[in-house]
Design a protein around this motif. Structure first.
Motif, PDB file in Angstrom:
ATOM      1  N   GLY A 212       0.813  -1.211   0.000  1.00  0.00           N
ATOM      2  CA  GLY A 212       0.000   0.000   0.000  1.00  0.00           C
ATOM      3  C   GLY A 212       0.844   1.256   0.000  1.00  0.00           C
ATOM      4  O   GLY A 212       0.536   2.227  -0.708  1.00  0.00           O
ATOM      5  N   ALA A 213       1.926   1.236   0.781  1.00  0.00           N
ATOM      6  CA  ALA A 213       2.817   2.402   0.821  1.00  0.00           C
ATOM      7  C   ALA A 213       3.508   2.613  -0.518  1.00  0.00           C
ATOM      8  O   ALA A 213       3.657   3.752  -0.984  1.00  0.00           O
ATOM      9  CB  ALA A 213       3.851   2.211   1.929  1.00  0.00           C
ATOM     10  N   LEU A 214       3.919   1.527  -1.165  1.00  0.00           N
ATOM     11  CA  LEU A 214       4.530   1.640  -2.487  1.00  0.00           C
ATOM     12  C   LEU A 214       3.546   2.199  -3.505  1.00  0.00           C
ATOM     13  O   LEU A 214       3.888   3.039  -4.341  1.00  0.00           O
ATOM     14  CB  LEU A 214       5.021   0.270  -2.962  1.00  0.00           C
ATOM     15  CG  LEU A 214       6.329  -0.260  -2.386  1.00  0.00           C
ATOM     16  CD1 LEU A 214       6.620  -1.633  -2.982  1.00  0.00           C
ATOM     17  CD2 LEU A 214       7.485   0.683  -2.670  1.00  0.00           C
ATOM     18  N   LEU A 215       2.305   1.732  -3.433  1.00  0.00           N
ATOM     19  CA  LEU A 215       1.292   2.136  -4.413  1.00  0.00           C
ATOM     20  C   LEU A 215       0.915   3.599  -4.271  1.00  0.00           C
ATOM     21  O   LEU A 215       0.528   4.247  -5.257  1.00  0.00           O
ATOM     22  CB  LEU A 215       0.050   1.253  -4.259  1.00  0.00           C
ATOM     23  CG  LEU A 215      -1.081   1.475  -5.266  1.00  0.00           C
ATOM     24  CD1 LEU A 215      -0.616   1.156  -6.683  1.00  0.00           C
ATOM     25  CD2 LEU A 215      -2.290   0.626  -4.901  1.00  0.00           C
ATOM     26  N   SER A 216       1.039   4.154  -3.072  1.00  0.00           N
ATOM     27  CA  SER A 216       0.566   5.518  -2.823  1.00  0.00           C
ATOM     28  C   SER A 216       1.222   6.533  -3.747  1.00  0.00           C
ATOM     29  O   SER A 216       0.547   7.394  -4.332  1.00  0.00           O
ATOM     30  CB  SER A 216       0.817   5.911  -1.366  1.00  0.00           C
ATOM     31  OG  SER A 216       2.213   6.036  -1.115  1.00  0.00           O
ATOM     32  N   GLY A 217       2.539   6.442  -3.890  1.00  0.00           N
ATOM     33  CA  GLY A 217       3.239   7.385  -4.749  1.00  0.00           C
ATOM     34  C   GLY A 217       2.829   7.260  -6.197  1.00  0.00           C
ATOM     35  O   GLY A 217       2.707   8.255  -6.919  1.00  0.00           O
ATOM     36  N   LEU A 218       2.592   6.022  -6.650  1.00  0.00           N
ATOM     37  CA  LEU A 218       2.177   5.811  -8.032  1.00  0.00           C
ATOM     38  C   LEU A 218       0.771   6.356  -8.275  1.00  0.00           C
ATOM     39  O   LEU A 218       0.486   6.930  -9.329  1.00  0.00           O
ATOM     40  CB  LEU A 218       2.229   4.319  -8.363  1.00  0.00           C
ATOM     41  CG  LEU A 218       3.613   3.664  -8.297  1.00  0.00           C
ATOM     42  CD1 LEU A 218       3.517   2.163  -8.567  1.00  0.00           C
ATOM     43  CD2 LEU A 218       4.562   4.323  -9.296  1.00  0.00           C
ATOM     44  N   VAL A 219      -0.129   6.171  -7.292  1.00  0.00           N
ATOM     45  CA  VAL A 219      -1.491   6.700  -7.427  1.00  0.00           C
ATOM     46  C   VAL A 219      -1.472   8.216  -7.507  1.00  0.00           C
ATOM     47  O   VAL A 219      -2.133   8.823  -8.373  1.00  0.00           O
ATOM     48  CB  VAL A 219      -2.371   6.236  -6.243  1.00  0.00           C
ATOM     49  CG1 VAL A 219      -3.710   6.960  -6.250  1.00  0.00           C
ATOM     50  CG2 VAL A 219      -2.588   4.735  -6.306  1.00  0.00           C
ATOM     51  N   ALA A 220      -0.713   8.862  -6.613  1.00  0.00           N
ATOM     52  CA  ALA A 220      -0.628  10.325  -6.627  1.00  0.00           C
ATOM     53  C   ALA A 220      -0.019  10.821  -7.927  1.00  0.00           C
ATOM     54  O   ALA A 220      -0.478  11.823  -8.510  1.00  0.00           O
ATOM     55  CB  ALA A 220       0.200  10.805  -5.438  1.00  0.00           C
ATOM     56  N   ARG A 221       0.981  10.116  -8.419  1.00  0.00           N
ATOM     57  CA  ARG A 221       1.623  10.497  -9.678  1.00  0.00           C
ATOM     58  C   ARG A 221       0.654  10.343 -10.844  1.00  0.00           C
ATOM     59  O   ARG A 221       0.599  11.179 -11.753  1.00  0.00           O
ATOM     60  CB  ARG A 221       2.862   9.626  -9.886  1.00  0.00           C
ATOM     61  CG  ARG A 221       3.800  10.088 -10.986  1.00  0.00           C
ATOM     62  CD  ARG A 221       5.032   9.197 -11.002  1.00  0.00           C
ATOM     63  NE  ARG A 221       6.022   9.643 -11.957  1.00  0.00           N
ATOM     64  CZ  ARG A 221       7.175   9.033 -12.165  1.00  0.00           C
ATOM     65  NH1 ARG A 221       7.482   7.959 -11.460  1.00  0.00           N
ATOM     66  NH2 ARG A 221       8.032   9.486 -13.064  1.00  0.00           N
TER      67      ARG A 221
END
Length: 409
Positions: free
Chosen positions: A267-276
């Protein structure tokens, strides 16, 4: 240098959370050795967060003033020594002092990391590296149960504390040896201008007191309280919950604790990709962090309440896994938010304000949970209460965090 910085931050953050997780993994053994009640253990689990929170604002100012290289380098030494010292504790008071020192020592970690990303990455790109290094806050708890349970069962809890304290000292040597701030690294003016294009470069008149007059600052602080309440609820009590409420052995609880924490890492890894991804579709940087955070907290609330009520052990573990996935996504988005809500010269101070709220949540979660378990003999009321906290957190972000922090010139 970007690659070196992110690699070192990931390693330091992982060791950071191994240190934090040691007490929860050794919960039963330490409680028996020192003859502690559930309420006393809840207090001990909270001491770290209280010290961590008290140190946030002064440490944030220090990071903004002296840079992350020096401040994080010193903090690595302090927290590693504190972790090793805890292994010699024979009373609750001695352990409290060691955990308080650990909290103070670890307080610059994520403030300094966000400062590094603000110094080295352009505004629209920061959510991804911040999400990546912040994923260490989930990677550490994900690998901690397996590593620490093996150390605990083979060598005892005191040796476990000593070994991971020594690991921190190794990182303390590597950080100042390999990392350089942009000024020391000698990047060109053109590169620096490209990195800080779009940043608010208003002179900082009034310092942190001006930040406290902004509704966004208060929304971030109180909203983050709920985010960290959820991650610390599971970070401190999950192994004991699986042992006592779900009747797993110490070894089995250690193994199954790693599954939800691994989901938190994803989930933490995915957060940056979602925001990007949202930013590429024209969503403003602040909203690109805020929207997935709110969604994550609502999913966390639903899954935590459901986990409290199901009877099946696999279903409970699956629900807790989804809850931690969503809570870690929200946490990483919260850390990214400060980097786009103000200028790089103020980012560590704003994050300190936000993280004071988070530290209150981290301090409350173990104590409230311990008291509720002791009073009711069950984890169910504590989990249902936490679900309400998660919903309230989402509402606070929705209402108060609407625009970047503006500091008058």
């Amino acid at each position: 240098m970007r690659v070196i910085a992110l690699t070192l931050l990931m390693v330091a953050g992982t060791v950071n959370y191994l240190d934090r997780s040691a007490l929860s993994i050794g919960n039963a053994a330490i409680r028996a050795d020192l003859h502690l009640s559930d309420a006393q253990m809840g207090l001990l689990l909270s001491v770290f967060a209280v010290a961590y929170g008290v140190a946030q604002l002064p440490v944030g100012i220090l990071v903004d003033r002296f840079g992350p290289r020096r401040v994080l380098g010193l903090s690595l030494v302090l927290w590693s020594l504190a972790q090793g010292t805890a292994s010699f504790s024979s009373t609750l008071r001695q352990f409290v002092v060691a955990r308080a020192a650990l909290g103070i020592g670890e307080s610059p970690m994520y403030l300094a990391g966000t400062k590094v990303c603000s110094n080295w990455f352009a505004r629209a790109e920061r959510a991804w590296p911040i999400g990546l290094f912040n994923a260490s806050s989930a990677l550490g708890p994900a690998i901690a149960p397996g590593i620490l349970t093996i150390l605990l069962l083979h060598y005892g809890w005191r040796s476990m504390f000593l070994i991971i304290g020594a690991a921190g000292l190794v990182v303390a040597v590597l950080w100042p040896l390999l990392y350089r701030d942009p000024e020391q690294y000698g990047i060109s003016e053109a590169e620096r201008a490209a990195i800080h294009a779009g940043d608010d470069d208003t002179p900082d008149h009034g310092g942190w007191t001006v930040l406290l007059r902004q509704p966004t600052s208060w929304g971030m602080a109180f909203g983050f309280l709920g985010v960290i309440y959820m991650t610390w609820l599971y970070g401190t009590w999950l192994p004991d919950y699986l042992e006592r409420a779900r009747h797993l052995s110490v070894a089995a609880a250690g193994i199954w604790t790693s599954v939800p924490q691994a989901c938190g890492f994803l989930g933490a890894l995915l957060s940056g990709l979602v925001a990007r991804w949202l930013a590429r579709f024209g969503v403003q940087p602040l909203a690109a962090c805020k929207l997935p955070l709110i969604a994550g907290m609502l999913v966390t609330a639903a899954c935590t309440a459901s986990a409290a009520l199901v009877h099946s052990v696999p279903a409970a573990i699956a629900l807790v896994s989804l809850a931690l996935f969503s809570a870690s996504l929200a946490s990483s988005c919260g850390w990214s938010m400060a980097s786009v809500a103000t200028s790089p010269q103020r980012v560590a101070t704003l994050e300190a304000i936000q993280n004071i709220g988070g530290s209150v949540g981290a301090g409350l979660a173990p104590v409230i949970t311990g008291e509720m378990v002791q009073l009711t003999g069950s984890f169910t009321p504590a989990l249902l209460f936490a679900s309400g906290i998660a919903v309230l957190s989402a509402l606070i972000y929705a209402v108060f965090v609407r625009e970047p922090v503006r500091v008058p010139s």
